[in-house]
Design a protein around this motif. Structure first.
Motif, PDB file in Angstrom:
ATOM      1  N   TYR A   6       0.540  -0.756  -0.049  1.00 47.92           N
ATOM      2  CA  TYR A   6       0.236  -0.096  -0.091  1.00 47.92           C
ATOM      3  C   TYR A   6       0.961   1.193   0.049  1.00 47.92           C
ATOM      4  N   ASP A   7       1.568   1.632   0.902  1.00 50.97           N
ATOM      5  CA  ASP A   7       3.030   2.714   1.057  1.00 50.97           C
ATOM      6  C   ASP A   7       3.946   3.003  -0.736  1.00 50.97           C
ATOM      7  N   LYS A  10       1.624   4.116  -2.982  1.00 50.91           N
ATOM      8  CA  LYS A  10       1.329   5.851  -2.671  1.00 50.91           C
ATOM      9  C   LYS A  10       2.380   6.264  -3.030  1.00 50.91           C
ATOM     10  N   SER A  11       3.117   5.604  -3.032  1.00 50.86           N
ATOM     11  CA  SER A  11       4.710   6.358  -3.617  1.00 50.86           C
ATOM     12  C   SER A  11       5.295   6.504  -4.712  1.00 50.86           C
ATOM     13  N   LEU A  42      -6.754   3.835  -0.343  1.00 44.87           N
ATOM     14  CA  LEU A  42      -6.339   4.819  -1.846  1.00 44.87           C
ATOM     15  C   LEU A  42      -7.244   5.609  -2.194  1.00 44.87           C
ATOM     16  N   TRP A  45      -7.071   9.011   0.363  1.00 48.62           N
ATOM     17  CA  TRP A  45      -5.791   9.459   0.021  1.00 48.62           C
ATOM     18  C   TRP A  45      -5.654   9.764  -1.232  1.00 48.62           C
ATOM     19  N   LEU A  46      -5.997   9.297  -2.200  1.00 48.54           N
ATOM     20  CA  LEU A  46      -6.089  10.569  -3.478  1.00 48.54           C
ATOM     21  C   LEU A  46      -6.913  11.421  -3.313  1.00 48.54           C
ATOM     22  N   TYR A  49      -4.636  13.957  -1.547  1.00 54.93           N
ATOM     23  CA  TYR A  49      -3.486  13.947  -1.423  1.00 54.93           C
ATOM     24  C   TYR A  49      -3.781  15.108  -3.221  1.00 54.93           C
TER      25      TYR A  49
END
Length: 71
Positions: A6-7, A10-11, A42, A45-46, A49
């Motif tokens: 998952y991390d 994201k990166s 995700l 988070w998107l 972000y």
């Protein structure tokens, strides 16, 4: 291992967010390897972000409209 994937996803998205094609490609890859719970995280988070990135936000909505990332 799930959290690491998952991390990493994201990166990867942060690194390729310069072009729509690469952004969509990474999101498609994420939809194939993440669990439904991780996909939901995700998506959240998107949205966070891309809040100050209108161009990316447009790409995100296109991806969601095509139901690529929705579980």
């Amino acid at each position: 291992m799930g959290q690491m994937l998952y991390d990493y996803t994201k990166s990867s998205i942060v690194k390729v967010c310069k072009t729509k094609e690469l952004f969509v490609k990474e999101v498609v890859k994420a939809s194939k390897v993440l669990t439904p719970y991780e996909r939901d995280n995700l998506i959240n988070w998107l949205f966070f972000y891309t809040a100050d990135k209108p161009e990316m936000q447009k790409w995100l909505y296109e991806v969601l409209d095509k139901k690529i990332l929705v579980s």
